[in-house]
Design an enzyme around this catalytic site. Structure first.
Site, short mmCIF file in Angstrom:
data_model
loop_
_atom_site.label_atom_id
_atom_site.label_comp_id
_atom_site.label_asym_id
_atom_site.label_seq_id
_atom_site.Cartn_x
_atom_site.Cartn_y
_atom_site.Cartn_z
N GLU A 1 -26.33 14.89 -17.48
CA GLU A 1 -26.30 14.26 -16.16
C GLU A 1 -27.69 14.11 -15.56
O GLU A 1 -28.00 13.11 -14.89
CB GLU A 1 -25.41 15.05 -15.18
CG GLU A 1 -23.91 14.89 -15.43
CD GLU A 1 -23.38 15.79 -16.53
OE1 GLU A 1 -24.14 16.61 -17.06
OE2 GLU A 1 -22.18 15.66 -16.86
N HIS B 1 -13.18 19.79 -10.42
CA HIS B 1 -12.91 18.39 -10.76
C HIS B 1 -12.11 17.68 -9.68
O HIS B 1 -11.41 16.70 -9.97
CB HIS B 1 -12.14 18.28 -12.09
CG HIS B 1 -12.93 18.66 -13.30
ND1 HIS B 1 -13.19 19.96 -13.65
CD2 HIS B 1 -13.53 17.89 -14.24
CE1 HIS B 1 -13.91 19.98 -14.76
NE2 HIS B 1 -14.13 18.74 -15.15
#
Lengths: 320, 323
Positions: free
Chosen positions: B60, B129
């Site tokens: 990321e 999440h």
């Protein structure tokens, strides 16, 4: 590699410009004329000079918190740089960036950077853009030994190598990350060894020998330019000053410091130029006088420049 | 001409048209290629635009950091971060690099990039999440934050985000990807900073965004049965915020309820409440109410998760408390 006189004297002028700029910055900071933090490049001049000698304005660099040398070597204008250090409206960033955030995108300078290791992925993105647009431009990423311990290093090198991007990673190993010696924070002696983890060449050069840096960087840059992918070049050097001005550097062994000062890249290069008859001492003196005059003019320009207006604090937050 | 599309298809259509219009627009992220993205939003694009849709490693930091470099060097990346919860891994690249380069460099660098990422709960994805982190991004000068609630908004805001010369957080909601709606075909742009009244009303203003717009609309329908005519205002972009439309609506109704899925403390609802209190206190005839997530990580079990996500019932109760 056979080098022409003109090129060698160009190296000398760049190194001397950096030396003069930084030496004056020491005095100006001590005299309270420069606000904020200044991280100086004194002693490391051969690295930026030797590397940037193979770059054009179409190539990109990412720099570090210790960025003045990279900027000068890449063609940055010393008057605009100095005015930025003063926080003046005429500076590169209109006084909004300061020493750690000078950029000149037109010259391919994507910025000094206050975050250690942040330039690594940015350089990979610039290299991606070069390849995506099918140009033969390259990106060069300057970073220190300690920045090779950041996660950005791994992610950036991995990404650059899987896509074979035209980027060259230049590690300026000055042996210290702020106060900590490299040997205390790294099992390997050479950061270049880390290149093997990415399947790319990693070489070590004497970072205080401008010709050695030039030759190693030129080969790596040429390799990137012809599409053969990234490399890592580690330049062993030494930071003369503390991490920033005001840091006396008491954590360094005085004997080590003295030994490194003897390896000052500038007298070594002067000696070579004179011995090999590329230049006379007086020619070198002339260059020195010329760049010192240039830096004095930059200081005068900065001192005579206005500060930004209060309302300027709120402009440039968003681009149009 | 309108065409019925899902929210996911509308995002894809928005990106597709931008990539076609400008070859400097490209997509990269984890599994955005053959796999079509974790939620299928980029499905098929790699076949239509080979070389313009790129699968990255699970990195990321490099996805965002290299997008910054590519944008500085003249491209217009759309980078996907698989879940907004992963933004912690690459936050420096957004908040110290992308967001500040234009300003720090005295206006001389432009970082036109879109960071697409899905947020929100409701699918039993647990604490790492399911979050709604939009308030983080609104606290970073230099970043714009977009949160579409309908397929048409998703497409129009995507075009505007890609054409913007700044880093834009484009936050999708996982619960909305499959909803259908009419979307204009061809080029369609919704300027950033324009709120949309999703339902007109006269008695109370409910400001909500993303998934919560739909909950607010359902609540408004139920409230109508009880004689309360609620107006549902969707700011669509949190930065820039259409303060004028919010104040205008509150001026009309005199009451304000703000609904968001993110944790209440430090949530963007507080900012909207403060803005109305500072600029329009005299417009109000009742206290401002916020309906938001309690101060807790998001639990896994559906039995628990459904207790913390703002519900239609909680919105109705908050509205009724003002009457």
């Amino acid at each position: 590699m056979e080098l022409k006189k003109e090129k060698l004297l160009g190296f000398y002028e760049t190194m001397m410009t950096i030396r003069a700029f930084e030496s004056k910055a020491v005095e100006l900071f001590a005299d309270n004329q420069l606000p904020g933090f200044v991280h100086l490049y004194l002693g490391e001049e051969a690295v930026a000079t030797g590397v940037c000698a193979s770059l054009t304005n179409k190539d990109y660099i990412t720099s570090t918190h210790r960025g003045h040398g990279h900027l000068i070597a890449k063609g940055g204008k010393v008057d605009l740089m100095m005015a930025e250090l003063f926080g003046k409206a005429t500076g590169y960033c209109k006084g909004k960036g300061g020493s750690m955030h000078i950029a000149d995108v037109e010259l391919g300078i994507l910025g000094a950077n206050g975050i250690v290791g942040a330039g690594q992925p940015i350089s990979v993105g610039a290299a991606f853009a070069c390849k995506y647009k099918k140009t033969d431009s390259v990106a060069v990423c300057f970073f220190g030994d300690a920045a090779s311990n950041r996660g950005t290093f791994h992610e950036a090198l991995n990404m650059a190598t899987i896509w074979n991007l035209p980027v060259v990673f230049i590690c300026e190993n000055n042996l210290y990350g702020i106060s900590n010696c490299q040997r205390d924070h790294m099992k390997v002696t050479d950061v270049a060894d880390r290149a093997s983890a990415y399947g790319i060449p990693g070489v070590v050069v004497d970072g205080n020998d401008v010709i050695a840096v030039y030759e190693a960087a030129a080969e790596a840059i040429e390799r990137a330019r012809r599409g053969d992918g990234p490399s890592l070049v580690e330049c062993k050097t030494w930071r003369w000053r503390g991490h920033f001005e005001g840091d006396p550097g008491a954590y360094k062994d005085p004997e080590e410091q003295a030994a490194w000062l003897k390896k000052d890249p500038i007298p070594r290069f002067e000696q070579k130029l004179v011995e090999l008859k590329y230049a006379t001492k007086s020619e070198l003196e002339e260059i020195k006088a010329k760049v010192e005059k240039q830096i004095d003019a930059a200081i005068l320009f900065s001192q005579n420049s206005p500060y930004p207006n209060p309302e300027d604090a709120l402009t440039d937050v968003y681009a149009e | 001409m309108m065409k019925e599309m899902t929210y996911a298809e509308a995002i894809r259509d928005g990106m597709r048209l931008e990539m076609k219009r400008d070859p400097n627009v490209y997509i990269w992220g984890e599994d955005v290629g053959k796999f079509g993205g974790c939620f299928g939003v980029t499905a098929g694009l790699v076949d239509e635009f080979p070389g313009q849709v790129i699968d990255t490693p699970i990195s990321e930091t490099a996805i965002v950091g290299a997008a910054v470099g590519a944008a500085a060097a003249g491209l217009r990346p759309i980078a996907e971060i698989m879940f907004v919860d992963f933004m912690g891994v690459c936050l420096d690249e957004l908040f110290n690099q992308a967001a500040k380069m234009h300003y720090m460099f005295g206006g001389k660098a432009k970082i036109p990039m879109v960071l697409r990422t899905p947020c929100g709960g409701g699918m039993g994805a647990a604490a790492q999440h399911s979050q709604s982190m939009e308030a983080w991004f609104t606290h970073i000068p230099g970043v714009k934050t977009v949160m579409p609630s309908t397929p048409a908004d998703a497409k129009g805001l995507m075009a505007a985000a890609v054409r913007d010369n700044n880093p834009v957080m484009y936050i999708e909601h996982k619960q909305l990807l499959g909803i259908k709606g009419d979307v204009p075909e061809g080029e369609f742009i919704i300027p950033l900073g324009k709120a949309d009244i999703k339902k007109e009303g006269s008695d109370v203003t409910i400001v909500a965004w993303s998934w919560m717009v739909h909950k607010a609309l359902a609540a408004a329908e139920a409230l109508a049965q009880e004689g309360i005519n609620a107006e549902v205002l969707d700011p669509r972009t949190l930065v820039p915020l259409d303060t004028e439309s919010i104040l205008k609506s509150v001026g009309k109704t005199g009451k304000l309820v703000i609904v968001h899925e993110a944790v209440k403390i430090g949530g963007y609802g507080g900012e909207i409440a403060a803005m109305v209190a500072e600029e329009g206190l005299d417009l109000l005839d009742a206290p401002i109410k916020r309906v938001a997530m309690p101060y807790t990580p998001i639990p896994f079990s559906p039995a628990l998760e459904s207790c913390v996500i703002p519900s239609e019932e909680k919105i109705i109760a908050a509205v009724k408390s003002l009457f």
